[in-house]
Structures are given as structure tokens and as C-alpha cells.
Write a protein that holds these residues in place. Structure first.
Motif, PDB file in Angstrom:
ATOM      1  N   ASN A   1       8.948  -0.017   5.347  1.00 45.38           N
ATOM      2  CA  ASN A   1      10.040   0.148   3.791  1.00 45.38           C
ATOM      3  C   ASN A   1       9.617  -1.393   4.634  1.00 45.38           C
ATOM      4  O   ASN A   1      10.518  -2.317   3.310  1.00 45.38           O
ATOM      5  CB  ASN A   1      10.922   0.535   3.379  1.00 45.38           C
ATOM      6  N   SER A   2      10.487  -1.656   5.383  1.00 44.24           N
ATOM      7  CA  SER A   2      10.584  -3.394   5.786  1.00 44.24           C
ATOM      8  C   SER A   2      10.033  -3.807   5.431  1.00 44.24           C
ATOM      9  O   SER A   2      10.065  -5.254   5.306  1.00 44.24           O
ATOM     10  CB  SER A   2      11.277  -3.178   7.024  1.00 44.24           C
ATOM     11  N   GLU A   3       8.808  -3.616   5.492  1.00 44.74           N
ATOM     12  CA  GLU A   3       7.105  -4.149   5.770  1.00 44.74           C
ATOM     13  C   GLU A   3       6.507  -4.131   3.841  1.00 44.74           C
ATOM     14  O   GLU A   3       6.330  -5.072   4.166  1.00 44.74           O
ATOM     15  CB  GLU A   3       5.743  -3.670   6.137  1.00 44.74           C
ATOM     16  N   GLY A   4       7.404  -3.594   3.705  1.00 45.26           N
ATOM     17  CA  GLY A   4       6.656  -3.784   1.808  1.00 45.26           C
ATOM     18  C   GLY A   4       5.912  -2.566   1.302  1.00 45.26           C
ATOM     19  O   GLY A   4       5.792  -2.467   0.147  1.00 45.26           O
ATOM     20  N   TYR A   5       6.098  -1.385   2.271  1.00 45.88           N
ATOM     21  CA  TYR A   5       4.862  -0.282   2.381  1.00 45.88           C
ATOM     22  C   TYR A   5       5.810   0.924   0.899  1.00 45.88           C
ATOM     23  O   TYR A   5       6.978   0.919   0.758  1.00 45.88           O
ATOM     24  CB  TYR A   5       4.310   0.066   3.243  1.00 45.88           C
TER      25      TYR A   5
ATOM     26  N   GLY B   1       0.401  -1.333   0.125  1.00 48.63           N
ATOM     27  CA  GLY B   1       0.402  -0.020  -0.023  1.00 48.63           C
ATOM     28  C   GLY B   1       0.763   1.061  -0.218  1.00 48.63           C
ATOM     29  O   GLY B   1       2.161   1.099   0.550  1.00 48.63           O
ATOM     30  N   LYS B   2       0.389   2.170  -0.808  1.00 47.95           N
ATOM     31  CA  LYS B   2       0.727   3.675  -0.493  1.00 47.95           C
ATOM     32  C   LYS B   2       0.330   4.165   1.006  1.00 47.95           C
ATOM     33  O   LYS B   2      -0.753   4.403   1.604  1.00 47.95           O
ATOM     34  CB  LYS B   2       0.572   4.413  -1.208  1.00 47.95           C
ATOM     35  N   ILE B   3       1.585   5.561   1.822  1.00 49.73           N
ATOM     36  CA  ILE B   3       1.022   5.788   2.765  1.00 49.73           C
ATOM     37  C   ILE B   3       1.940   7.160   2.826  1.00 49.73           C
ATOM     38  O   ILE B   3       3.511   6.904   2.189  1.00 49.73           O
ATOM     39  CB  ILE B   3       2.293   4.830   3.955  1.00 49.73           C
TER      40      ILE B   3
ATOM     41  N   ILE C   1      10.230   6.008  10.220  1.00 46.54           N
ATOM     42  CA  ILE C   1       9.016   5.431   9.913  1.00 46.54           C
ATOM     43  C   ILE C   1       9.150   5.045   8.480  1.00 46.54           C
ATOM     44  O   ILE C   1       8.726   3.852   8.636  1.00 46.54           O
ATOM     45  CB  ILE C   1       7.212   6.703  10.210  1.00 46.54           C
ATOM     46  N   GLU C   2       9.676   5.873   7.990  1.00 45.01           N
ATOM     47  CA  GLU C   2      10.029   5.661   6.948  1.00 45.01           C
ATOM     48  C   GLU C   2      10.225   3.989   6.566  1.00 45.01           C
ATOM     49  O   GLU C   2      10.399   3.190   5.535  1.00 45.01           O
ATOM     50  CB  GLU C   2      10.197   6.343   5.538  1.00 45.01           C
ATOM     51  N   VAL C   3      11.810   4.198   7.281  1.00 47.12           N
ATOM     52  CA  VAL C   3      11.914   2.801   7.454  1.00 47.12           C
ATOM     53  C   VAL C   3      11.547   1.634   7.774  1.00 47.12           C
ATOM     54  O   VAL C   3      11.457   0.507   7.508  1.00 47.12           O
ATOM     55  CB  VAL C   3      13.715   2.952   8.362  1.00 47.12           C
ATOM     56  N   VAL C   4      10.790   2.021   8.833  1.00 44.91           N
ATOM     57  CA  VAL C   4      10.060   0.439   9.219  1.00 44.91           C
ATOM     58  C   VAL C   4       8.668   0.421   8.535  1.00 44.91           C
ATOM     59  O   VAL C   4       8.790  -0.978   8.082  1.00 44.91           O
ATOM     60  CB  VAL C   4       8.815   1.751  11.265  1.00 44.91           C
TER      61      VAL C   4
ATOM     62  N   ILE D   1       6.270  -2.292  15.821  1.00 41.74           N
ATOM     63  CA  ILE D   1       5.936  -3.607  16.031  1.00 41.74           C
ATOM     64  C   ILE D   1       4.340  -2.502  16.428  1.00 41.74           C
ATOM     65  O   ILE D   1       4.099  -2.953  16.065  1.00 41.74           O
ATOM     66  CB  ILE D   1       5.966  -4.622  17.442  1.00 41.74           C
ATOM     67  N   GLU D   2       4.204  -1.576  17.134  1.00 39.20           N
ATOM     68  CA  GLU D   2       2.603  -0.976  17.779  1.00 39.20           C
ATOM     69  C   GLU D   2       2.580  -0.666  16.077  1.00 39.20           C
ATOM     70  O   GLU D   2       1.272  -0.403  15.877  1.00 39.20           O
ATOM     71  CB  GLU D   2       2.368  -0.392  18.867  1.00 39.20           C
ATOM     72  N   LEU D   3       3.032   0.475  15.964  1.00 36.41           N
ATOM     73  CA  LEU D   3       2.872   0.946  14.643  1.00 36.41           C
ATOM     74  C   LEU D   3       2.234   0.148  13.095  1.00 36.41           C
ATOM     75  O   LEU D   3       1.916   0.381  13.212  1.00 36.41           O
ATOM     76  CB  LEU D   3       3.984   2.031  13.933  1.00 36.41           C
ATOM     77  N   ILE D   4       3.784  -1.179  13.369  1.00 35.04           N
ATOM     78  CA  ILE D   4       2.724  -1.930  11.995  1.00 35.04           C
ATOM     79  C   ILE D   4       1.464  -2.449  12.322  1.00 35.04           C
ATOM     80  O   ILE D   4       1.109  -2.950  11.846  1.00 35.04           O
ATOM     81  CB  ILE D   4       4.078  -2.521  11.857  1.00 35.04           C
ATOM     82  N   ALA D   5       1.481  -2.862  13.630  1.00 37.30           N
ATOM     83  CA  ALA D   5      -0.050  -3.402  14.194  1.00 37.30           C
ATOM     84  C   ALA D   5      -1.188  -2.757  13.652  1.00 37.30           C
ATOM     85  O   ALA D   5      -2.363  -2.686  12.789  1.00 37.30           O
ATOM     86  CB  ALA D   5      -0.075  -3.984  15.338  1.00 37.30           C
TER      87      ALA D   5
END
Length: 232
Positions: free
Chosen positions: A23-27, A3-5, A18-21, A108-112
């Protein structure tokens, strides 16, 4: 999940973290250092799936920018704030926000939170809808489950995805009195806490503003004092 964030924060360090976190999840991540910059980016990128918005920024606050963003997109908005007052959370929800995350936060909380909001938005956009769903009609209110469209008296209504889910849940349980706890746990799919009631109240208020001729004297979404809400 992709997705685009769009990340909006006046702190370069926070934007980078936030961008690094994400990006690591594929966003795919776009960043803006102010609300005004974010609005310009939204004029260019019409397919943003989620906006992470800081509240305390120079110039317009995140609350003010949220109201401007809502004129351009129904994409979910996750507020970031160092302030933990319940009043701030309520205001964030009332101006168009969908969730509220306190600083400092863990990756972890941000990604959730991000995954939960994007999953709900995907359902709202119709990507997970049952194509055999029938139109729900309650007098002059029409709900199209397959397209996610809502009409009131032949006028289209633009709802945020959680408002839409709330409306559909109420409509498909027409006549039942639904407690705030049932609504919250069924729609937000999280355990109900005392503060969760404020989330339900804020979304009911926003929904009435959209579909009721006079929100102070609702004809569709009725409050049953001490018990909950129902559509009649």
C-alpha cells in the motif's frame, strides 16, 4: 507503478505486513487466507496483476494452488517460502511460478521483486510493445509481438509472460546458439548465478510442453549440449 496484487498466506500477520508495504508503494492489495479463498477472489477479480503465494498452507499447498491459478490467469506468481532447497525453487517454477522469495524477507527486497515482475508483465501484455513489430513465423509457429499471442498449428497457446519473452528472444535470434547465461541476463535482467541455470531449464521445459508436439523430441527449441539452446 500501480497494480492490483493478491496476497495469499495463512498467516494474518504476514498478510498485514505485506499489505502495508505494498500500500505504501501505491498498489491495490487483496488478501486471502487460503488457496481456495484465492481462487474465489480470482473468479471475481479478473484484472489481478500479480499474485504473492505462500507455499506451506493448510489444505492444498501453494504448488497445487498455483496449478489451479494458471487455469484462470497468466499473471505472474511470486512464491513465498521458508524452505531454501533448490528442489523447491525448481518445482515452483515448473508448476507455473515466476519468482521465489525466502522468508523472512525485507520490505526492500519484496518491493524490488514485485516491481520487476510487474514491469515484465506489462511488456508481455503489450503495453510497451512496438506497434510496428511484424509477426514472427517459424513453420507452423506464429508469434504476434504486438498482441502477445502465440499460435501453433492454428491453435492458440497460453504462455506466462516470462515464457513468452523467452520464446520471442529465441525466435528473434533464430539459428543462434544461446547460452543459459545470455538467456537469463537478457530476459530476467539479473546477474547469472549457478542456480540461475535451473530457472532457464525450468522455463525451457514449460515452453516445450506448450509448443512442441512431443516435448521429449523437440522440433523447435533444440538443446545444443554444453552450449545452450536455439530455435531452428
Amino acid at each position: 507503478m500501480s497494480g492490483k496484487i493478491l496476497v495469499v498466506d495463512d498467516s494474518e500477520d504476514i498478510r498485514e505486513v505485506i499489505e502495508v508495504v505494498l500500500n505504501s508503494e501505491g498498489y491495490e492489495v487483496h488478501t486471502a487466507e487460503s488457496g481456495e479463498h484465492a481462487l474465489r477472489l480470482l473468479d471475481i477479480n479478473h484484472d489481478i496483476d500479480l499474485i504473492i503465494l505462500d507455499i506451506m498452507m493448510p489444505g492444498k499447498s501453494g504448488f497445487e494452488i498455483c496449478q489451479d491459478i494458471r487455469k484462470a490467469t497468466t499473471a505472474p506468481i511470486l512464491f513465498l517460502s521458508a524452505k531454501s532447497h533448490i528442489e523447491d525453487k525448481e518445482r515452483g517454477l515448473s508448476v507455473g511460478g515466476d519468482d521465489y522469495l525466502l522468508k523472512p524477507f525485507s520490505p526492500i527486497e519484496l518491493i524490488a521483486r514485485v516491481k520487476a515482475l510487474l514491469r515484465r508483465y506489462s511488456v508481455y501484455q503489450g503495453k510497451d510493445q512496438n506497434p510496428k513489430s511484424e509477426i514472427i513465423r517459424i513453420r507452423e509457429l506464429l508469434i504476434h509481438p504486438t498482441s502477445g499471442e502465440v499460435w501453433i498449428a492454428n491453435r492458440p497457446v497460453s504462455l506466462r509472460h516470462m515464457e513468452y519473452k523467452l520464446l520471442v528472444y529465441l525466435a528473434t535470434n533464430r539459428g543462434r546458439i544461446l547460452s543459459a547465461q545470455e538467456l537469463y541476463e537478457s530476459i530476467w535482467q539479473e546477474p547469472f548465478l549457478p542456480v540461475s541455470n535451473n530457472t532457464v531449464v525450468a522455463h525451457i521445459k514449460n515452453l516445450r510442453q506448450q509448443i512442441e508436439h512431443n516435448p521429449k523430441e523437440p522440433r523447435f527449441i533444440i538443446t545444443v549440449w554444453g552450449r545452450g539452446y536455439q530455435i531452428v
